[in-house]
Design a protein around this motif. Sequence first.
Motif, PDB file in Angstrom:
ATOM      1  N   TYR A 276       1.948 -17.756   1.836  1.00  0.00           N
ATOM      2  CA  TYR A 276       2.981 -17.996   1.212  1.00  0.00           C
ATOM      3  C   TYR A 276       2.828 -17.499  -0.272  1.00  0.00           C
ATOM      4  O   TYR A 276       3.746 -17.519  -1.197  1.00  0.00           O
ATOM      5  CB  TYR A 276       2.597 -19.644   0.911  1.00  0.00           C
ATOM      6  N   LEU A 277       1.152 -17.253  -0.867  1.00  0.00           N
ATOM      7  CA  LEU A 277       1.024 -17.235  -2.043  1.00  0.00           C
ATOM      8  C   LEU A 277       1.117 -15.587  -2.439  1.00  0.00           C
ATOM      9  O   LEU A 277       1.328 -14.559  -3.217  1.00  0.00           O
ATOM     10  CB  LEU A 277      -0.249 -17.010  -1.920  1.00  0.00           C
ATOM     11  N   SER A 278       0.901 -14.728  -1.287  1.00  0.00           N
ATOM     12  CA  SER A 278       0.969 -12.768  -1.036  1.00  0.00           C
ATOM     13  C   SER A 278       0.550 -13.023  -2.331  1.00  0.00           C
ATOM     14  O   SER A 278       1.310 -11.930  -2.958  1.00  0.00           O
ATOM     15  CB  SER A 278       2.189 -13.091  -0.930  1.00  0.00           C
ATOM     16  N   ILE A 279      -0.696 -12.622  -2.652  1.00  0.00           N
ATOM     17  CA  ILE A 279      -1.180 -12.079  -3.989  1.00  0.00           C
ATOM     18  C   ILE A 279      -0.927 -10.878  -4.566  1.00  0.00           C
ATOM     19  O   ILE A 279      -0.609 -10.098  -5.737  1.00  0.00           O
ATOM     20  CB  ILE A 279      -2.611 -13.048  -4.980  1.00  0.00           C
ATOM     21  N   VAL A 280      -1.844  -9.895  -3.581  1.00  0.00           N
ATOM     22  CA  VAL A 280      -1.209  -8.575  -3.276  1.00  0.00           C
ATOM     23  C   VAL A 280      -0.166  -8.732  -2.966  1.00  0.00           C
ATOM     24  O   VAL A 280       0.765  -7.920  -2.348  1.00  0.00           O
ATOM     25  CB  VAL A 280      -2.732  -7.885  -2.492  1.00  0.00           C
ATOM     26  N   HIS A 281       1.229  -8.300  -4.131  1.00  0.00           N
ATOM     27  CA  HIS A 281       2.166  -8.882  -3.745  1.00  0.00           C
ATOM     28  C   HIS A 281       2.821  -7.541  -3.766  1.00  0.00           C
ATOM     29  O   HIS A 281       4.127  -7.395  -3.329  1.00  0.00           O
ATOM     30  CB  HIS A 281       2.763  -8.917  -5.061  1.00  0.00           C
ATOM     31  N   THR A 282       2.630  -6.158  -3.560  1.00  0.00           N
ATOM     32  CA  THR A 282       3.213  -4.942  -4.144  1.00  0.00           C
ATOM     33  C   THR A 282       2.218  -3.672  -3.495  1.00  0.00           C
ATOM     34  O   THR A 282       1.230  -3.693  -4.361  1.00  0.00           O
ATOM     35  CB  THR A 282       4.207  -4.569  -4.805  1.00  0.00           C
ATOM     36  N   THR A 283       2.712  -3.444  -2.783  1.00  0.00           N
ATOM     37  CA  THR A 283       1.290  -2.109  -2.607  1.00  0.00           C
ATOM     38  C   THR A 283       2.464  -0.598  -2.086  1.00  0.00           C
ATOM     39  O   THR A 283       3.517  -0.914  -2.152  1.00  0.00           O
ATOM     40  CB  THR A 283       0.474  -2.305  -1.421  1.00  0.00           C
ATOM     41  N   SER A 284       2.573   0.306  -1.481  1.00  0.00           N
ATOM     42  CA  SER A 284       2.800   1.506  -1.898  1.00  0.00           C
ATOM     43  C   SER A 284       2.423   1.772  -0.253  1.00  0.00           C
ATOM     44  O   SER A 284       1.268   2.422  -0.449  1.00  0.00           O
ATOM     45  CB  SER A 284       3.007   2.358  -3.129  1.00  0.00           C
ATOM     46  N   ARG A 285       2.883   3.455  -0.158  1.00  0.00           N
ATOM     47  CA  ARG A 285       3.022   4.294   0.456  1.00  0.00           C
ATOM     48  C   ARG A 285       3.626   5.507   0.797  1.00  0.00           C
ATOM     49  O   ARG A 285       4.893   5.826  -0.091  1.00  0.00           O
ATOM     50  CB  ARG A 285       2.742   3.778   2.468  1.00  0.00           C
ATOM     51  N   THR A 286       2.961   6.997   0.773  1.00  0.00           N
ATOM     52  CA  THR A 286       4.508   8.086   0.165  1.00  0.00           C
ATOM     53  C   THR A 286       3.805   8.515   1.674  1.00  0.00           C
ATOM     54  O   THR A 286       2.900   9.146   2.333  1.00  0.00           O
ATOM     55  CB  THR A 286       3.074   9.168  -1.171  1.00  0.00           C
ATOM     56  N   ALA A 287       5.722   9.205   1.843  1.00  0.00           N
ATOM     57  CA  ALA A 287       5.607   9.462   2.974  1.00  0.00           C
ATOM     58  C   ALA A 287       4.972  11.615   3.198  1.00  0.00           C
ATOM     59  O   ALA A 287       5.068  12.463   2.264  1.00  0.00           O
ATOM     60  CB  ALA A 287       7.565   9.977   3.314  1.00  0.00           C
ATOM     61  N   LEU A 288       4.189  11.808   4.270  1.00  0.00           N
ATOM     62  CA  LEU A 288       3.415  13.491   4.324  1.00  0.00           C
ATOM     63  C   LEU A 288       4.367  14.056   4.885  1.00  0.00           C
ATOM     64  O   LEU A 288       4.480  15.696   5.025  1.00  0.00           O
ATOM     65  CB  LEU A 288       2.170  12.617   5.198  1.00  0.00           C
TER      66      LEU A 288
END
Length: 394
Positions: A276-288
């Motif tokens: 519900y809280l999802s404190i690590v709200h945004t992350t990312s990955r980069t296409a190889l």
Amino acid sequence: MVNQPAAEAIELPTTRPPGCPFDPPAELAALPSLVRMNFPDGHRGWLATSHATVRAVLADPRFSVRYELGHNPTADLGAAPPAPPGDMLGVDPPEHTRYRKLLAGKFTVRRMTMLTERVEEITTDHLDAMARDGGPVDLIEAFAFPVPALTVCELLGVPAVDRDTFRDYVAASNDFTLTMDERIAVYAAGERYIHELVLAKRAEPTDDLLSDLTGSDLDDDELAGLGTLLLGAGLDTTANMLALGTFALLSRPGQLAELRARPELADQTVEELMRYLSIVHTTSRTALAEVELDGQVIKPGETVALSIQAANRDPAKFDEPDTFDIRRSAVGHLGFGHGVHQCLGQQLARVEMRVALPALLNRFPTLRLAVAAQDVPLRHDSDIYGVHRLPVTW
């Protein structure tokens, strides 16, 4: 969902609904599962919002976590250098696999049992201090920060005589009232301390994680890097989960009463809070490599922002996702990530929350906010959502 044409691009929604401190930006729910996004540094990449799409990217080895390849989805931080030695969060397999295998074997049932006992003792000590000193208090300072801080000290084997100093390093490195230069200087001092601790463990091992790792093929820089990583990854997150989780429960008296009456719901409550809280709200990955996903083609070098908060509120995965329900089975949430980079310390984080939250709520049956809910200062300026302070009384 029907995808937008690739020519259209959005900015990352960041404004949360007024009066709803636990809800993600409302615009996220209306977006396609994968949409073009303009990053703060000018990069033209993508934003994934559905549970299935975010999970697919996290599990796909064609996407990289390497800092130097990616673009930050929330702020223009300039070009990032490669991960320093020991920082397994910023490297891909096989380098990541080497670190992961070494660490995974150290989070044993025996060590988790020992740490559970210490978490219980640390929790009781701080609740005793709160009861003795009386309210109101800032729950971050009095409880939510010191419990995981001292647990990390136990994990790493920080000597008791150094723990107050060590805690000061950690607190200052996460103090947003300090300038960036001041925070970097404090972080560097903490890093030097960890390096000296590694040398001490090599000379005279004790029963802790760092001492165990001195028997591996990791060099001193790698060991110090891993220690610093465990400190950063396991402290700020847990502290904010304890504080924001308490805030959420205090805002829902019915759920709070049920948790007090049914302690067997503690495990489900922790998982539901993570979702519900999802404190690590945004992350990312980069296409190889070129990747076809949701009818779109992601080209090599393009970064995909992953909205964990949107994925954990996806109605295709969770019924009534905007409702907080401690009786829900939140299995499959992405609060700890997914794939090879899924949080290694998730079991320890669960131990801390399962012990500390019920103990706090049961010790103080009349626990309540000491300010109006709208006056609680929220961490809108951080990659880890939470509160700057949580004034409570009883």
